[in-house]
Design an enzyme around this catalytic site. Structure first.
Site, PDB file in Angstrom:
ATOM      1  N   LYS A 119     -13.708   1.222  15.585  1.00  0.00           N
ATOM      2  CA  LYS A 119     -12.509   0.875  15.476  1.00  0.00           C
ATOM      3  C   LYS A 119     -12.065   0.754  17.267  1.00  0.00           C
ATOM      4  O   LYS A 119     -11.604  -0.089  17.848  1.00  0.00           O
ATOM      5  CB  LYS A 119     -11.555   1.215  15.245  1.00  0.00           C
ATOM      6  CG  LYS A 119     -11.366   0.905  13.314  1.00  0.00           C
ATOM      7  CD  LYS A 119     -10.665   1.210  12.628  1.00  0.00           C
ATOM      8  CE  LYS A 119     -10.875   0.583  11.230  1.00  0.00           C
ATOM      9  NZ  LYS A 119     -10.127   1.260  10.112  1.00  0.00           N
ATOM     10  N   LYS A 145       7.750 -18.392  -9.674  1.00  0.00           N
ATOM     11  CA  LYS A 145       7.053 -17.425 -10.302  1.00  0.00           C
ATOM     12  C   LYS A 145       5.920 -17.812 -11.123  1.00  0.00           C
ATOM     13  O   LYS A 145       6.217 -18.563 -11.908  1.00  0.00           O
ATOM     14  CB  LYS A 145       8.329 -16.480 -10.989  1.00  0.00           C
ATOM     15  CG  LYS A 145       8.071 -15.308 -11.641  1.00  0.00           C
ATOM     16  CD  LYS A 145       9.045 -14.845 -12.447  1.00  0.00           C
ATOM     17  CE  LYS A 145       8.540 -13.562 -13.081  1.00  0.00           C
ATOM     18  NZ  LYS A 145       9.255 -13.385 -14.323  1.00  0.00           N
ATOM     19  N   ALA A 185       1.356   1.470  11.508  1.00  0.00           N
ATOM     20  CA  ALA A 185       1.563   0.756  10.378  1.00  0.00           C
ATOM     21  C   ALA A 185       0.212   0.633   9.779  1.00  0.00           C
ATOM     22  O   ALA A 185      -0.976   0.374  10.224  1.00  0.00           O
ATOM     23  CB  ALA A 185       2.180  -0.572  10.707  1.00  0.00           C
ATOM     24  N   ASN A 196       0.927  -1.221  -0.024  1.00  0.00           N
ATOM     25  CA  ASN A 196      -0.087   0.011  -0.057  1.00  0.00           C
ATOM     26  C   ASN A 196       0.833   1.324   0.079  1.00  0.00           C
ATOM     27  O   ASN A 196       2.174   1.135   0.041  1.00  0.00           O
ATOM     28  CB  ASN A 196      -0.958   0.129   1.182  1.00  0.00           C
ATOM     29  CG  ASN A 196      -0.325  -0.193   2.363  1.00  0.00           C
ATOM     30  OD1 ASN A 196       0.517   0.912   2.780  1.00  0.00           O
ATOM     31  ND2 ASN A 196      -0.342  -1.287   3.308  1.00  0.00           N
ATOM     32  N   PHE A 246      -4.620   3.424  15.075  1.00  0.00           N
ATOM     33  CA  PHE A 246      -4.975   4.498  13.950  1.00  0.00           C
ATOM     34  C   PHE A 246      -6.268   3.910  13.219  1.00  0.00           C
ATOM     35  O   PHE A 246      -6.486   2.851  13.156  1.00  0.00           O
ATOM     36  CB  PHE A 246      -3.705   4.722  12.890  1.00  0.00           C
ATOM     37  CG  PHE A 246      -2.645   5.771  13.327  1.00  0.00           C
ATOM     38  CD1 PHE A 246      -1.781   5.643  14.111  1.00  0.00           C
ATOM     39  CD2 PHE A 246      -2.979   6.974  12.743  1.00  0.00           C
ATOM     40  CE1 PHE A 246      -1.040   6.481  14.502  1.00  0.00           C
ATOM     41  CE2 PHE A 246      -2.109   7.877  12.789  1.00  0.00           C
ATOM     42  CZ  PHE A 246      -1.103   7.844  13.873  1.00  0.00           C
ATOM     43  N   ASP A 276      -4.502  -6.285   5.509  1.00  0.00           N
ATOM     44  CA  ASP A 276      -5.706  -7.064   6.227  1.00  0.00           C
ATOM     45  C   ASP A 276      -5.579  -8.447   5.508  1.00  0.00           C
ATOM     46  O   ASP A 276      -6.252  -9.419   6.257  1.00  0.00           O
ATOM     47  CB  ASP A 276      -6.768  -6.378   6.168  1.00  0.00           C
ATOM     48  CG  ASP A 276      -7.254  -4.952   6.893  1.00  0.00           C
ATOM     49  OD1 ASP A 276      -6.474  -5.427   7.904  1.00  0.00           O
ATOM     50  OD2 ASP A 276      -7.814  -4.106   6.279  1.00  0.00           O
ATOM     51  N   ASP A 279      -4.614  -9.475  13.110  1.00  0.00           N
ATOM     52  CA  ASP A 279      -4.849  -8.213  13.212  1.00  0.00           C
ATOM     53  C   ASP A 279      -3.731  -8.055  14.690  1.00  0.00           C
ATOM     54  O   ASP A 279      -4.190  -8.455  15.769  1.00  0.00           O
ATOM     55  CB  ASP A 279      -6.305  -7.819  13.746  1.00  0.00           C
ATOM     56  CG  ASP A 279      -6.427  -6.262  13.930  1.00  0.00           C
ATOM     57  OD1 ASP A 279      -5.633  -5.596  14.571  1.00  0.00           O
ATOM     58  OD2 ASP A 279      -7.155  -5.617  13.062  1.00  0.00           O
ATOM     59  N   ILE A 280      -2.525  -7.371  14.335  1.00  0.00           N
ATOM     60  CA  ILE A 280      -1.597  -7.078  15.561  1.00  0.00           C
ATOM     61  C   ILE A 280      -2.206  -6.063  16.660  1.00  0.00           C
ATOM     62  O   ILE A 280      -2.065  -6.737  17.705  1.00  0.00           O
ATOM     63  CB  ILE A 280      -0.435  -6.363  14.932  1.00  0.00           C
ATOM     64  CG1 ILE A 280      -0.095  -7.202  13.518  1.00  0.00           C
ATOM     65  CG2 ILE A 280       0.796  -6.299  15.704  1.00  0.00           C
ATOM     66  CD1 ILE A 280       0.974  -6.684  12.700  1.00  0.00           C
ATOM     67  N   LYS A 320     -11.396  -2.942  18.626  1.00  0.00           N
ATOM     68  CA  LYS A 320     -10.016  -3.083  18.947  1.00  0.00           C
ATOM     69  C   LYS A 320      -9.504  -2.977  20.283  1.00  0.00           C
ATOM     70  O   LYS A 320      -8.355  -2.866  20.437  1.00  0.00           O
ATOM     71  CB  LYS A 320      -9.199  -2.337  17.834  1.00  0.00           C
ATOM     72  CG  LYS A 320      -9.591  -2.599  16.450  1.00  0.00           C
ATOM     73  CD  LYS A 320      -8.311  -2.468  15.296  1.00  0.00           C
ATOM     74  CE  LYS A 320      -8.727  -2.635  14.010  1.00  0.00           C
ATOM     75  NZ  LYS A 320      -7.674  -3.342  12.996  1.00  0.00           N
TER      76      LYS A 320
HETATM   77  O1  PMT Z   1       2.987   5.951   6.570  1.00  0.00           O
HETATM   78  P1  PMT Z   1       2.593   7.242   6.033  1.00  0.00           P
HETATM   79  O2  PMT Z   1       2.789   7.608   4.428  1.00  0.00           O
HETATM   80  O3  PMT Z   1       3.155   8.437   6.869  1.00  0.00           O
HETATM   81  O4  PMT Z   1       0.795   7.497   6.357  1.00  0.00           O
HETATM   82  C1  PMT Z   1       0.429   7.508   7.555  1.00  0.00           C
HETATM   83  C2  PMT Z   1      -0.814   6.552   7.557  1.00  0.00           C
HETATM   84  C3  PMT Z   1      -2.051   7.110   6.863  1.00  0.00           C
HETATM   85  C4  PMT Z   1      -0.510   5.093   7.214  1.00  0.00           C
HETATM   86  C5  PMT Z   1      -1.176   6.431   9.137  1.00  0.00           C
HETATM   87  O5  PMT Z   1      -1.446   7.572   9.727  1.00  0.00           O
HETATM   88  C6  PMT Z   1      -2.422   5.497   9.345  1.00  0.00           C
HETATM   89  O6  PMT Z   1      -3.373   5.750   9.471  1.00  0.00           O
HETATM   90  N1  PMT Z   1      -1.944   4.265   9.677  1.00  0.00           N
HETATM   91  C7  PMT Z   1      -2.953   3.002   9.934  1.00  0.00           C
HETATM   92  C8  PMT Z   1      -3.288   2.493   8.828  1.00  0.00           C
HETATM   93  C9  PMT Z   1      -4.533   1.483   8.620  1.00  0.00           C
HETATM   94  O7  PMT Z   1      -4.148   0.368   8.456  1.00  0.00           O
HETATM   95  O8  PMT Z   1      -5.562   1.676   9.184  1.00  0.00           O
HETATM   96  P2  PMT Z   1      -6.722   0.792   9.296  1.00  0.00           P
HETATM   97  O9  PMT Z   1      -7.777   1.501   9.758  1.00  0.00           O
HETATM   98  O10 PMT Z   1      -6.862  -0.229   8.226  1.00  0.00           O
HETATM   99  O11 PMT Z   1      -6.131  -0.157  10.600  1.00  0.00           O
HETATM  100  C10 PMT Z   1      -6.678   0.109  11.970  1.00  0.00           C
HETATM  101  C11 PMT Z   1      -5.558  -0.119  13.163  1.00  0.00           C
HETATM  102  O12 PMT Z   1      -5.418  -1.535  13.220  1.00  0.00           O
HETATM  103  C12 PMT Z   1      -4.201   0.439  12.771  1.00  0.00           C
HETATM  104  O13 PMT Z   1      -3.927   1.124  13.738  1.00  0.00           O
HETATM  105  C13 PMT Z   1      -3.409  -0.626  12.101  1.00  0.00           C
HETATM  106  O14 PMT Z   1      -2.009  -0.510  12.238  1.00  0.00           O
HETATM  107  C14 PMT Z   1      -3.981  -1.871  12.896  1.00  0.00           C
HETATM  108  N2  PMT Z   1      -3.745  -3.144  12.080  1.00  0.00           N
HETATM  109  C15 PMT Z   1      -4.733  -3.213  11.026  1.00  0.00           C
HETATM  110  C16 PMT Z   1      -4.549  -4.440  10.423  1.00  0.00           C
HETATM  111  C17 PMT Z   1      -3.698  -5.588  10.949  1.00  0.00           C
HETATM  112  N3  PMT Z   1      -3.800  -6.702  10.216  1.00  0.00           N
HETATM  113  N4  PMT Z   1      -3.129  -5.255  12.007  1.00  0.00           N
HETATM  114  C18 PMT Z   1      -3.203  -4.038  12.368  1.00  0.00           C
HETATM  115  O15 PMT Z   1      -2.510  -3.816  13.781  1.00  0.00           O
END
Ligand code: PMT
Length: 399
Positions: free
Chosen positions: A337, A288, A275, A211, A323, A279, A304-305, A341
């Site tokens: 969330k 390949k 991060a 991404n 985030f 998903d 989901d960490i 979460k």
């Molecule tokens: O990296 P940059 O270019 O500076 O951009 C910043 C950002 C936009 C990436 C950052 O500000 C941000 O929004 N990060 C979270 C991105 C994300 O995956 O959001 P989400 O809404 O899909 O996930 C919600 C939360 O679950 C996040 O804290 C994510 O880290 C966490 N997560 C999600 C999926 C997963 N499998 N494991 C996780 O821990």
């Protein structure tokens, strides 16, 4: 903090009439047992003498002479690493302008540019210079780079005018430094973990899904935590970014690797999940994939960490910050969330806008707090500045 024993202060004096007050600051720092090294800019020597500074500070005074001998004797990188904190007092309009441009044409500006420490500026200048648009613009940039200002205050100036631009009183400068260093000492015992950047999920040995995350937001948060003294670990997906060498950086590629690295770095007191973890993962082919007309890949859900950490009771950090990257219904999705979460805070950003969110230097964040159901908007600005504001809130929550 009662005294500053074993604290190392790099004091930079620039050329302004308030340089005489710097001697009083040095006297107060010394009375509090700080170890001081001083740099005098070329014009500072018109106002105070190296001898008077050396006698008061009982430490080495570096003059602004660029010569082979000077460099050999004192490596500017080593000097910037030596300090616990750097104070520039008085910070003149000229120095402020130079720092805002990232100039390094003398010893003081070179040391500052090479520094990974908190830098405090105590500005002093005539009111018109202070109010000038260019000074305001320079200060805006410096704040976004993480510099902190002490003052100036309003009062009578040496030039006979009255207004804002007078250097803060020495005792106020001392107290700001003491508060900062005592908070930093407290935070040293506190472990912070940050995830940042994208993850790569492999389709075959040479292709992957990823991404647009650059890691900038997470790296800036890790830097701000580190500057405030936290014992910081940064678990990063693939990025092109650099980080201070004393931050524990763990580089990973896939979500699974990020998960393992997170587990290995628990327990932590604070965890910030910035991060953009994929998903989904792909049931990877070992070879390949050959060119063909149609291909289908099957995706399966990744762990989901954040969810794992916030629900793992024995290891749960005291403060779990997630985030939410949203393109629509920010409020509704962020609140969902926060509860799904099991986070203490959710930092929500709208990732549908150009020049904000993913892969930009700027962002706009709304914090949703679990405990008091309040939300707080942090307006559009540089990610570095937003990170300072986020860490301000972490510090007041944790202490
Ligand atoms: O990296 P940059 O270019 O500076 O951009 C910043 C950002 C936009 C990436 C950052 O500000 C941000 O929004 N990060 C979270 C991105 C994300 O995956 O959001 P989400 O809404 O899909 O996930 C919600 C939360 O679950 C996040 O804290 C994510 O880290 C966490 N997560 C999600 C999926 C997963 N499998 N494991 C996780 O821990």
């Amino acid at each position: 903090m009662k005294n500053l024993t074993s604290k190392k202060i790099l004091f930079i004096i620039c050329g302004g009439i308030s340089a005489y007050k710097s001697l009083e600051i040095i006297r107060l720092l010394k009375k509090n047992n700080a170890e001081i090294k001083t740099i005098l800019t070329k014009s500072a020597k018109e106002f105070v003498t190296p001898l008077s500074v050396a006698s008061l500070s009982q430490g080495k005074v570096y003059e602004d002479l660029f010569s082979v001998e000077n460099e050999a004797e004192m490596d500017h990188i080593a000097l910037s690493r030596w300090a616990d904190v750097i104070i520039v007092a008085p910070a003149t309009a000229n120095t402020i302008s130079k720092l805002a441009q990232g100039n390094s044409d003398d010893l003081a500006s070179t040391v500052i540019l090479a520094s990974n420490k908190q830098i405090f500026l105590a500005p002093a200048m005539n009111i018109r210079m202070w109010e000038h648009k260019s000074t305001k613009e320079n200060l805006k940039n410096l704040r976004s780079y993480g510099y902190k200002l002490i003052g100036p205050i309003i009062g009578d100036m040496a030039c006979g005018e009255y207004g804002e631009g007078k250097m803060s009183e020495p005792l106020d400068i001392l107290n700001t430094i003491k508060t900062f260093l005592s908070e930093k000492l407290n935070n040293k015992k506190i472990k912070a973990l940050v995830t940042a950047g994208p993850t790569n999920e492999y389709i075959d040995p040479v292709r992957y899904i990823t991404n647009k995350s650059s890691g900038k937001q997470g790296y800036e948060i890790a830097k701000s935590l580190h500057k405030r003294g936290f014992d910081t670990t940064l678990i990063s997906g693939p990025t092109n970014l650099e980080i201070f060498e004393d931050i524990n950086l763990i580089k990973v590629e896939t979500a699974e690797e990020m998960f393992k690295a997170t587990q290995q770095n628990l327990p932590a007191d604070i965890a910030v999940f910035s991060a953009a973890v994929s998903d989904f993962k792909i049931i990877k082919k070992d070879r390949k994939i050959k060119k063909q007309n149609n291909i289908s890949i099957s995706l399966e859900k990744n762990i989901d960490i954040l969810n794992y950490v916030s629900n793992h009771n024995l290891m749960r950090p005291k403060l779990v910050i997630g985030f939410a990257a949203e393109t629509n219904d920010l409020d509704q999705n962020a609140i969902a969330k926060l509860s799904n979460k099991n986070c203490d805070w959710i930092l929500a950003n709208d990732v549908s806008k150009a020049n904000s969110g993913f892969n930009s230097d700027y962002n706009e964040i709304t914090i949703y707090y679990k405990d008091n159901k309040k939300r707080e908007k942090l307006s559009y600005k540089k990610k570095s500045e937003l990170s300072e504001e986020i860490v301000d809130r972490i510090v007041s929550q944790i202490n």
